[in-house]
Write a protein that holds these residues in place. Structure first.
Motif, PDB file in Angstrom:
ATOM      1  N   ARG A  48     -19.253  10.967  11.113  1.00 28.15           N
ATOM      2  CA  ARG A  48     -18.305  10.855   9.791  1.00 28.15           C
ATOM      3  C   ARG A  48     -17.743   9.488   9.997  1.00 28.15           C
ATOM      4  O   ARG A  48     -17.636   8.724   8.951  1.00 28.15           O
ATOM      5  CB  ARG A  48     -17.335  11.795   9.711  1.00 28.15           C
ATOM      6  N   ALA A  49     -17.317   8.953  11.230  1.00 25.68           N
ATOM      7  CA  ALA A  49     -16.660   7.622  11.509  1.00 25.68           C
ATOM      8  C   ALA A  49     -17.773   6.610  11.200  1.00 25.68           C
ATOM      9  O   ALA A  49     -17.482   5.620  10.626  1.00 25.68           O
ATOM     10  CB  ALA A  49     -16.293   7.635  12.950  1.00 25.68           C
ATOM     11  N   ALA A  50     -19.070   6.663  11.536  1.00 28.07           N
ATOM     12  CA  ALA A  50     -20.031   5.682  11.320  1.00 28.07           C
ATOM     13  C   ALA A  50     -20.334   5.701   9.658  1.00 28.07           C
ATOM     14  O   ALA A  50     -20.638   4.425   9.186  1.00 28.07           O
ATOM     15  CB  ALA A  50     -21.339   6.152  11.866  1.00 28.07           C
ATOM     16  N   ALA A  51     -20.123   6.847   8.862  1.00 24.69           N
ATOM     17  CA  ALA A  51     -20.357   6.610   7.639  1.00 24.69           C
ATOM     18  C   ALA A  51     -19.025   5.877   6.587  1.00 24.69           C
ATOM     19  O   ALA A  51     -19.189   5.300   5.987  1.00 24.69           O
ATOM     20  CB  ALA A  51     -20.460   8.290   6.951  1.00 24.69           C
ATOM     21  N   ARG A  52     -17.966   6.124   7.507  1.00 21.82           N
ATOM     22  CA  ARG A  52     -16.680   5.449   6.975  1.00 21.82           C
ATOM     23  C   ARG A  52     -16.665   3.956   7.189  1.00 21.82           C
ATOM     24  O   ARG A  52     -16.437   3.312   6.177  1.00 21.82           O
ATOM     25  CB  ARG A  52     -15.590   6.016   7.636  1.00 21.82           C
ATOM     26  N   PRO A  99     -23.415   7.598  17.408  1.00 24.40           N
ATOM     27  CA  PRO A  99     -23.991   9.116  17.509  1.00 24.40           C
ATOM     28  C   PRO A  99     -24.981   9.279  18.225  1.00 24.40           C
ATOM     29  O   PRO A  99     -25.150  10.033  18.889  1.00 24.40           O
ATOM     30  CB  PRO A  99     -24.287   9.375  16.014  1.00 24.40           C
ATOM     31  N   MET A 100     -26.189   8.590  18.019  1.00 22.39           N
ATOM     32  CA  MET A 100     -27.207   8.301  18.857  1.00 22.39           C
ATOM     33  C   MET A 100     -27.046   7.998  20.432  1.00 22.39           C
ATOM     34  O   MET A 100     -27.617   8.817  21.223  1.00 22.39           O
ATOM     35  CB  MET A 100     -28.191   7.301  18.461  1.00 22.39           C
ATOM     36  N   LEU A 101     -26.209   7.186  20.830  1.00 24.87           N
ATOM     37  CA  LEU A 101     -25.900   6.919  22.031  1.00 24.87           C
ATOM     38  C   LEU A 101     -25.484   8.017  23.105  1.00 24.87           C
ATOM     39  O   LEU A 101     -25.693   8.557  24.048  1.00 24.87           O
ATOM     40  CB  LEU A 101     -25.093   5.760  22.261  1.00 24.87           C
ATOM     41  N   PHE A 102     -24.282   8.829  22.273  1.00 24.66           N
ATOM     42  CA  PHE A 102     -23.593  10.084  22.700  1.00 24.66           C
ATOM     43  C   PHE A 102     -24.464  11.152  22.806  1.00 24.66           C
ATOM     44  O   PHE A 102     -24.263  12.176  23.784  1.00 24.66           O
ATOM     45  CB  PHE A 102     -22.681  10.347  22.060  1.00 24.66           C
ATOM     46  N   GLN A 103     -25.750  11.381  22.283  1.00 28.77           N
ATOM     47  CA  GLN A 103     -26.745  12.503  22.335  1.00 28.77           C
ATOM     48  C   GLN A 103     -27.681  12.008  23.295  1.00 28.77           C
ATOM     49  O   GLN A 103     -28.305  12.878  23.911  1.00 28.77           O
ATOM     50  CB  GLN A 103     -27.541  12.360  21.005  1.00 28.77           C
TER      51      GLN A 103
END
Length: 255
Positions: A48-52, A99-103
């Protein structure tokens, strides 16, 4: 590391035990899918933060266009001015990568768990669990060696490939449509950014790279990838639904 793997293996086994009365031999595969969904829920605030952040960067495009026009004779000055603008507005170009890095740790943990024959001093019992006839520690080439593509194991991969291809096609069409509406960076200044035309052709195809991942990793890790990619596709469609373009640039395959 081995003790951490033991704890993680125990968690997967306990979750599989809870699902076993409903799903029987596929309980461990279902536990992996639920584990993936849990990871994606934890990462969702970052998405959501990435979208913002993407929306904020889209709002800056007119000002960036002015900077490109103003400093078109000095690329170095142009880049410094753009970076300064991002700092002033507190917009980071890197938020889309978080998001990708944390996954990635979750994916590699699952990959190693189903790639090792033992956990500490004990045999890895999880390798004997299956999805259909395909062992969760097996790979696509193992399925081909046991009955071929249309064998019992091969058909499990056929189903996964079909799902991945469907999601990738959805992402491909959506990304193509968004990038077609996006202005070419630098075009406003009369100097398109080198390589952007080639990137525009290549970027929509990136979702199909998931097919290669599914083919080469253990089946358990492939389930993580397929579940996460499907989740990501739906998540992006919702989070970026009000953006005419821009989300497509960030539509690379997710873990």
């Amino acid at each position: 590391m081995s003790s951490f793997m033991s704890v993680f293996a125990s968690l997967v086994e306990h979750l599989a035990d809870l699902l076993q009365p409903l799903l029987h031999t596929s309980a461990t595969a279902a536990a992996i899918v639920l584990f993936t969904a849990f990871v994606r829920l934890l990462v969702h605030p970052l998405s959501r933060a990435a979208a913002r952040g993407q929306r904020e960067r889209a709002k800056l495009q007119p000002r960036i266009a002015e900077l490109r026009k103003k400093h078109k004779s000095s690329p170095e000055t142009m880049q410094k001015a753009i970076m300064e603008l991002h700092r002033e507005e507190k917009v980071s170009p890197l938020t889309g990568c978080l998001p990708m890095l944390f996954q990635m740790p979750a994916f590699f943990l699952l990959y190693h768990l189903f790639s090792n024959r033992s956990i500490g001093d004990e045999p890895n019992a999880l390798l004997g669990h299956t999805l259909g006839a395909a062992p969760l520690g097996g790979r696509f080439h193992d399925a081909l060696a046991h009955g071929g593509l249309l064998g019992e194991q091969g058909l499990v991969y056929v189903a996964l490939f079909a799902l991945v291809a469907t999601v990738a096609t959805f992402n491909y069409r959506r990304t193509k449509r968004q990038m077609a509406q996006a202005p070419t960076p630098g075009a406003d200044a009369g100097q398109p950014v080198p390589g952007m035309a080639a990137m525009g052709k290549f970027m929509p195809l990136m979702s199909f790279f998931t097919l290669f991942t599914v083919a080469f990793v253990p089946l358990a890790a492939a389930l993580y990838v397929v579940t996460s990619t499907t989740w990501s596709s739906i998540e992006r469609a919702v989070l970026y639904r009000d953006m005419p373009y821009g989300a497509g640039v960030a539509a690379a395959p997710a873990l």
